[in-house]
Design a protein around this motif. Structure first.
Motif, PDB file in Angstrom:
ATOM      1  N   PHE A  28      -1.287   8.385   2.534  1.00 62.89           N
ATOM      2  CA  PHE A  28      -1.950   8.987   1.379  1.00 62.89           C
ATOM      3  C   PHE A  28      -3.367   9.351   1.788  1.00 62.89           C
ATOM      4  O   PHE A  28      -4.172   8.471   2.060  1.00 62.89           O
ATOM      5  CB  PHE A  28      -1.925   8.013   0.205  1.00 62.89           C
ATOM      6  CG  PHE A  28      -2.649   8.523  -1.008  1.00 62.89           C
ATOM      7  CD1 PHE A  28      -2.377   9.783  -1.526  1.00 62.89           C
ATOM      8  CD2 PHE A  28      -3.597   7.733  -1.631  1.00 62.89           C
ATOM      9  CE1 PHE A  28      -3.043  10.245  -2.647  1.00 62.89           C
ATOM     10  CE2 PHE A  28      -4.273   8.190  -2.759  1.00 62.89           C
ATOM     11  CZ  PHE A  28      -3.993   9.444  -3.259  1.00 62.89           C
TER      12      PHE A  28
ATOM     13  N   ASP B 280       2.423  10.688   0.504  1.00 62.28           N
ATOM     14  CA  ASP B 280       2.454  10.252  -0.886  1.00 62.28           C
ATOM     15  C   ASP B 280       1.562  11.145  -1.753  1.00 62.28           C
ATOM     16  O   ASP B 280       0.621  10.680  -2.375  1.00 62.28           O
ATOM     17  CB  ASP B 280       1.992   8.792  -0.932  1.00 62.28           C
ATOM     18  CG  ASP B 280       2.142   8.173  -2.309  1.00 62.28           C
ATOM     19  OD1 ASP B 280       2.744   8.815  -3.171  1.00 62.28           O
ATOM     20  OD2 ASP B 280       1.640   7.058  -2.501  1.00 62.28           O
TER      21      ASP B 280
ATOM     22  N   ASP C 133       1.204   0.855   8.317  1.00 64.53           N
ATOM     23  CA  ASP C 133       0.186   1.700   7.695  1.00 64.53           C
ATOM     24  C   ASP C 133      -0.253   2.777   8.678  1.00 64.53           C
ATOM     25  O   ASP C 133      -0.209   2.573   9.886  1.00 64.53           O
ATOM     26  CB  ASP C 133      -1.038   0.865   7.316  1.00 64.53           C
ATOM     27  CG  ASP C 133      -0.787   0.026   6.084  1.00 64.53           C
ATOM     28  OD1 ASP C 133       0.336   0.094   5.559  1.00 64.53           O
ATOM     29  OD2 ASP C 133      -1.708  -0.697   5.673  1.00 64.53           O
ATOM     30  N   ALA C 134      -0.728   3.885   8.134  1.00 64.60           N
ATOM     31  CA  ALA C 134      -1.134   5.001   8.985  1.00 64.60           C
ATOM     32  C   ALA C 134      -2.535   4.821   9.558  1.00 64.60           C
ATOM     33  O   ALA C 134      -2.955   5.569  10.421  1.00 64.60           O
ATOM     34  CB  ALA C 134      -1.072   6.285   8.184  1.00 64.60           C
ATOM     35  N   ASP C 135      -3.266   3.820   9.066  1.00 67.23           N
ATOM     36  CA  ASP C 135      -4.688   3.744   9.429  1.00 67.23           C
ATOM     37  C   ASP C 135      -4.943   2.904  10.677  1.00 67.23           C
ATOM     38  O   ASP C 135      -6.087   2.567  10.973  1.00 67.23           O
ATOM     39  CB  ASP C 135      -5.503   3.202   8.255  1.00 67.23           C
ATOM     40  CG  ASP C 135      -4.990   1.859   7.778  1.00 67.23           C
ATOM     41  OD1 ASP C 135      -4.122   1.290   8.451  1.00 67.23           O
ATOM     42  OD2 ASP C 135      -5.444   1.393   6.726  1.00 67.23           O
TER      43      ASP C 135
HETATM   44  N1  UDP Z   1      -0.887   4.466   0.748  1.00 63.87           N
HETATM   45  C1  UDP Z   1       0.097   5.247   0.144  1.00 63.87           C
HETATM   46  N2  UDP Z   1      -0.031   5.543  -1.192  1.00 63.87           N
HETATM   47  C2  UDP Z   1      -1.064   5.093  -1.946  1.00 63.87           C
HETATM   48  C3  UDP Z   1      -2.037   4.276  -1.319  1.00 63.87           C
HETATM   49  C4  UDP Z   1      -1.922   3.985   0.025  1.00 63.87           C
HETATM   50  O1  UDP Z   1       1.043   5.672   0.773  1.00 63.87           O
HETATM   51  O2  UDP Z   1      -1.110   5.399  -3.133  1.00 63.87           O
HETATM   52  C5  UDP Z   1      -0.767   4.163   2.194  1.00 63.87           C
HETATM   53  C6  UDP Z   1      -1.994   4.511   3.018  1.00 63.87           C
HETATM   54  O3  UDP Z   1      -1.955   5.832   3.455  1.00 63.87           O
HETATM   55  C7  UDP Z   1      -1.877   3.530   4.175  1.00 63.87           C
HETATM   56  C8  UDP Z   1      -1.235   2.318   3.524  1.00 63.87           C
HETATM   57  O4  UDP Z   1      -0.607   2.777   2.336  1.00 63.87           O
HETATM   58  O5  UDP Z   1      -1.030   4.016   5.196  1.00 63.87           O
HETATM   59  C9  UDP Z   1      -2.228   1.220   3.234  1.00 63.87           C
HETATM   60  O6  UDP Z   1      -3.293   1.736   2.459  1.00 63.87           O
HETATM   61  P1  UDP Z   1      -4.801   1.284   2.667  1.00 63.87           P
HETATM   62  O7  UDP Z   1      -5.131   1.314   4.127  1.00 63.87           O
HETATM   63  O8  UDP Z   1      -5.620   2.135   1.772  1.00 63.87           O
HETATM   64  O9  UDP Z   1      -4.760  -0.196   2.146  1.00 63.87           O
HETATM   65  P2  UDP Z   1      -5.451  -1.484   2.827  1.00 63.87           P
HETATM   66  O10 UDP Z   1      -5.104  -1.439   4.284  1.00 63.87           O
HETATM   67  O11 UDP Z   1      -6.901  -1.330   2.585  1.00 63.87           O
HETATM   68  O12 UDP Z   1      -4.813  -2.626   2.124  1.00 63.87           O
END
Ligand code: UDP
Ligand code: MG
Length: 326
Positions: free
Chosen positions: A11, A42, A94-96
């Motif tokens: 996302f 998403d 996750d993509a990050d």
């Molecule tokens: N993500 C998604 N939809 C959303 C929110 C997040 O697909 O509505 C994905 C986002 O792209 C990432 C993963 O879920 O790949 C985790 O999100 P984020 O890194 O923001 O969360 P955190 O790691 O901070 O818990």
């Protein structure tokens, strides 16, 4: 050779998704597997989808993507990815790049040892102190209330065997709280720790309020035990009221009629009003869930996949070909 599917919800990840893809493929090439990467966009409002299209044309046969018509949330994106994935084993990431691709080898080893769920648990090192203290308290509370066990630091980063994926897909509920579902399906699970990495780019989609809401979901999603609080509280308060009446009567009989305190009265009325509102809200939460479940709406809508390109693109080629005809 087994087939491994990597499911990646994205996302607004235009800053990192290519970086992720490159590092992921580097790792996958060193492993003895046939692989595919299933991206789910998403409903991003940035250039993520464009990047996914490029990636899919660059690596045909090893890449799938689906793009939602709007943002449906990570749970829906993971579900879509799991449905698409054809592998004998599926990893959700996750993509990050907070989930290091380098751990895949270790996960596969554990999979080959016969585990159906290989769970990567992040250590809370480097987190803000109060944030991790809050989460720890939360998990302790949740585990007291909820039937399934939810571990602190365990997210969606895990490898699932085909039977485990099929089990997850057989759960049709609309309100999906994956952390609980993963645990609910059971199977042979093994956990290992990894150090939490910082985001490679872009920013987190979690605000504090959404974390709190997510927390409430966790408490309510798995059973109706919170409703029991209402029953217990009701019984305790009724008991207290009865005792109070006895005390007032005895007092009146032994010492003559006394006038009761105004402050006490107001405090009791307001306090009880608050308790009733809270319980009503709690019941409302459950009814709300029933409401959503009975609508039987799909979890997400797909507007484009690697097999069916965007309408605008199709339109453009059609227009171009009609222009040639004239
Ligand atoms: N993500 C998604 N939809 C959303 C929110 C997040 O697909 O509505 C994905 C986002 O792209 C990432 C993963 O879920 O790949 C985790 O999100 P984020 O890194 O923001 O969360 P955190 O790691 O901070 O818990
Ligand atoms: Mg992240």
């Amino acid at each position: 050779m087994i087939k491994l599917s990597v499911v990646v919800p994205c996302f607004n990840e235009e800053d990192v998704v290519e970086f992720f893809d490159a590092r992921m493929r580097q790792v996958l090439d060193t492993l003895q597997v046939d692989y595919e990467i299933c991206y789910v966009d998403d409903g991003s409002s940035d250039g993520t989808l464009g990047k996914l299209r490029e990636i899919a044309t660059r690596h045909p046969g090893h890449t799938q993507y689906a793009s939602f018509s709007r943002n449906f949330g990570k749970e829906a994106a993971m579900l879509a990815g799991l449905r698409k994935a054809a592998g004998d084993a599926v990893v959700i990431m996750d993509a990050d790049l907070q989930h290091p691709p380098e751990l895949l080898g270790r996960m596969l080893d554990l999979y080959h040892q016969g585990h159906d769920q290989v769970i990567a648990r992040r250590t809370r090192e480097g987190d803000k102190k109060i944030r991790s203290a809050l989460s720890r308290t939360y998990y302790r509370a949740v585990n007291r209330w909820v039937d399934v066990e939810i571990m602190d630091g365990v997210g969606d980063f895990r490898l699932l065997s085909r039977p485990a994926v099929d089990a997850l897909l057989s759960l049709p509920e609309y309100n999906r709280f994956s952390k609980g579902l993963f645990s609910w399906i059971g199977f042979d699970a093994v956990t290992f720790d990894y150090k939490n990495a910082a985001r490679e780019g872009g920013e987190t989609k979690w605000k504090f309020s959404s974390l709190v809401n997510y927390g409430m979901d966790g408490l309510i999603s798995f059973n109706n035990r919170p409703l029991r609080i209402a029953l217990w509280l009701g019984m305790v308060l009724t008991g207290l009221a009865a005792l109070y009446v006895v005390w007032v009567v005895v007092n009146a009989l032994t010492q003559g009629v006394t006038s009761p305190g105004y402050v006490t009265l107001v405090a009791i009325i307001v306090g009880l009003g608050g308790v009733q509102m809270m319980m009503l809200g709690l019941i409302g939460e459950y009814i709300g869930r029933i409401y959503y479940e009975t609508k039987r709406r799909p979890h997400f809508l797909v507007k484009e996949t690697h097999r069916s390109p965007a309408r605008s693109a199709v339109e453009r080629t059609r227009l171009a070909s009609t222009e040639r005809e004239h």
